[in-house]
Scaffold this motif. Sequence first.
Motif, PDB file in Angstrom:
ATOM      1  N   UNK A   1      -6.902   2.530  -8.656  1.00 16.70           N
ATOM      2  CA  UNK A   1      -5.720   2.930  -7.795  1.00 16.70           C
ATOM      3  C   UNK A   1      -5.647   2.147  -6.931  1.00 16.70           C
ATOM      4  N   UNK A   2      -4.283   1.890  -6.317  1.00 15.23           N
ATOM      5  CA  UNK A   2      -3.831   1.143  -5.237  1.00 15.23           C
ATOM      6  C   UNK A   2      -4.658   0.756  -4.190  1.00 15.23           C
TER       7      UNK A   2
ATOM      8  N   UNK B   1      -3.018  -6.293  -3.935  1.00 13.61           N
ATOM      9  CA  UNK B   1      -2.104  -5.218  -4.078  1.00 13.61           C
ATOM     10  C   UNK B   1      -0.697  -5.906  -4.256  1.00 13.61           C
ATOM     11  N   UNK B   2      -0.506  -6.668  -3.323  1.00 17.81           N
ATOM     12  CA  UNK B   2       0.893  -7.444  -3.270  1.00 17.81           C
ATOM     13  C   UNK B   2       1.256  -8.218  -4.598  1.00 17.81           C
TER      14      UNK B   2
ATOM     15  N   UNK C   1       8.377   6.448  -3.395  1.00 10.34           N
ATOM     16  CA  UNK C   1       9.489   6.860  -4.092  1.00 10.34           C
ATOM     17  C   UNK C   1      10.841   5.996  -4.046  1.00 10.34           C
ATOM     18  N   UNK C   2      10.736   5.266  -3.302  1.00 13.64           N
ATOM     19  CA  UNK C   2      12.032   4.525  -3.194  1.00 13.64           C
ATOM     20  C   UNK C   2      11.631   3.281  -4.042  1.00 13.64           C
TER      21      UNK C   2
ATOM     22  N   UNK D   1       0.926  -1.242  -0.102  1.00 10.28           N
ATOM     23  CA  UNK D   1      -0.070  -0.097  -0.007  1.00 10.28           C
ATOM     24  C   UNK D   1       0.813   1.136   0.144  1.00 10.28           C
ATOM     25  N   UNK D   2       1.761   1.237   0.958  1.00 10.94           N
ATOM     26  CA  UNK D   2       2.762   2.412   0.820  1.00 10.94           C
ATOM     27  C   UNK D   2       3.782   2.556  -0.194  1.00 10.94           C
ATOM     28  N   UNK D   3       4.100   1.157  -0.668  1.00 11.08           N
ATOM     29  CA  UNK D   3       5.020   1.115  -1.717  1.00 11.08           C
ATOM     30  C   UNK D   3       4.766   1.415  -3.297  1.00 11.08           C
TER      31      UNK D   3
END
Lengths: 358, 307
Positions: free
Chosen positions: A176-177, A185-186, B206-207, A125-127
């Motif tokens: 969107x994610x 998502x993974x 960003x990474x 999710x954050x990636x």
Amino acid sequence: MSTGGSGATDALMAPTPRPPGGDEGGPLLDVRDLHVEFRTREGTAKAVNGVDYSVNAGETLAVLGESGSGKSVTAQAIMGILDSPPGFITRGEVVFQGRDLLKLGNEERRKIRGAKMAMIFQDALSSLNPVLSVGEQLGEMFRVHRGMSRKDSRAKAIELMERVRIPAARERVKQYPHQFSGGMRQRVMIAMALALEPELIIADEPTTALDVTVQAQVMDLLAELQREYNMGLILITHDLGVVADVADKIAVMYAGRIVETSPVHDIYRAPAHPYTRGLLDSIPRLDQKGRELYAIKGLPPNLLHIPPGCAFNPRCPRAQAVCRTDEPPLYRVSEDRASACHFWKETLDDDSLPSPDA
Amino acid sequence: MGRYVIRRLLQMIPVFIGSTFLIFFMVYALGDPVAALFGEKAPDPATAAQIRHDLYLDHSLGAQYLHYMKNIFVGDFGTAFNGEPVLTLMGDAFPITIRLTIVAIIFEIIIGILLGVITGMRRGKPVDTGVLLLTLVVISVPTFVTGYVLQYVFGVELKWTSPSVSPSAPFNELILPGLVLALVSLAYVTRLTRTSIAENTRADYVRTAVAKGLPRHRVIIRHLLRNSLIPVVTFIGTDIGALMGGAIVTERIFNIHGVGYQLYQGILRNNAPTVVGFVTILVLVFLLANLLVDLLYAVLDPRIRYA
Ligand SMILES: Nc1ncnc2c1ncn2[C@@H]1O[C@H](COP(=O)(O)OP(=O)(O)OP(=O)(O)O)[C@@H](O)[C@H]1O
Ligand code: SF4
Ligand SMILES: [Mg+2]
């Protein structure tokens, strides 16, 4: 004059056959004596202190170790995405397909990233970028590395999503994610890593953030794709159960060092390092249900002040005087095993060393 | 989305009525508009009464307000102090102020965001410290001071531009006034962009973008900026209303006959129709700008859903 008509419609996602091993007959990836430190205000944290490991094509290397042992930092150094500053590679080599990546220029490095080695992160999710559709994020790989048109890259994105078995890929490519479930998502992350059929994938705890029920599905998918594409896979994980199923060999890290490497079955049968022993003893086992779980006593060392001698000595049930003064080298245990313990032989033989709490 | 817009538009009605009534009440409580018409001499009581009747001033405040609103809806904003309809004044003043605001917004976008990106990516470096210090100065010094100083330096000493703006107020004469008007917001845009960039550079996505092997400029523009600028864009959007209303000082300094100038004249001469009319339009602009910003937000960030 060629008619150019043959093979224009290549089987899109069929894995390209590739020779086993690296280009020069050596391993696909060979990390040698890698050192990474973080120069912070509080001091220099020695996060990686001489890591050696290697991966062949089609092989899965599982990297184990407690939190903070340097598993992710090693992976970042290999990928070339280390946060620098504060992180600096101070020594070592990362030999990939016969070339030391640390000697390459930025642009050459960039072209390898994503195309020849890819990374799967823990928290999809954050990636993933929250404001770009998954189609754009997947298609970007083809647009940047292959110079494809927007339309072609979108078609590729849909194929990739189907490849990782995301249902209704054609519709979902525009989403969107945040509109996907954790497991889906993974899968998108996996698809992104797989996009350009890299030789090596580094998966940093790919299932830790997922529900237990979907962990196995995602892991199976990853293992299946890895086999199919004959990729090298570095699997960073805490889950020793998964390791036994999918890994070929194991590298155990402690305080930024590899303390034991071994083919997976040997290590389960008889560990050659007291730390590995502790890790294995702390797995919950069906046959010992109800028994209190063993935990390695003490805490991992502060990376600003790693103890002299063997870094594990303050916590080691087997520690002797020599452990506090001499740093153990990586002893060769057998042809494909190594252990950084002065007493590896005793550890290996003495399979019945009583756990301190037993 | 359509339903959301309708709901928002309906919500504007009470806000609009409330704020206009407040302005109406305050302006009429300010003083006697009839007395102001006659200046120093005391008016003849009969004439005064006649004027009061003509201007609908012999009714209760509530009735006056209703009467005023009714007239507004047929486009009658009353008569200004110089005898012209307020509507004509608006037709002259608003285009000028809108031009001035556009110039100011362009400065905010180009300079503010550029400085914000540079400082956000070089935190702790001399550029960063220098720009931060500068923004602090700009924010703490009142606009009329910076305005007069810049007017003197660029208009009088260097003669790069004329120190006062001609009545038609073409764009090229509005560059310096636009900069003066923008300065404080520009400093805020710089700081906001800087913080946002700094936060997002450490973000996981960003990474990921770097790990994908994207070129640096693509990582920055498409991934980092695209996310970091969302709060900045919304700030600039809400600033439109504030800039238009806040142009009073700037327009005074450069003698620009825009909204601020007319408002100032209206207050000075105690001319209620001018003040209430202009402020009413400003309130509308403000409300609409806010609605647009909220809609823009949903376009920029797909995680925001209005229903
Ligand atoms: N950006 C950074 N700045 C400073 N120190 C860092 C940074 N990244 C990592 N470190 C340090 O490096 C050490 C090793 O971190 P790393 O992320 O490799 O651990 P890990 O083995 O992956 O642990 P986990 O299982 O929790 O993911 C940590 O103790 C941390 O203090
Ligand atoms: S070297 Fe000594 S302290 Fe280190 S693991 Fe071996 S026995 Fe334990
Ligand atoms: Mg980690």
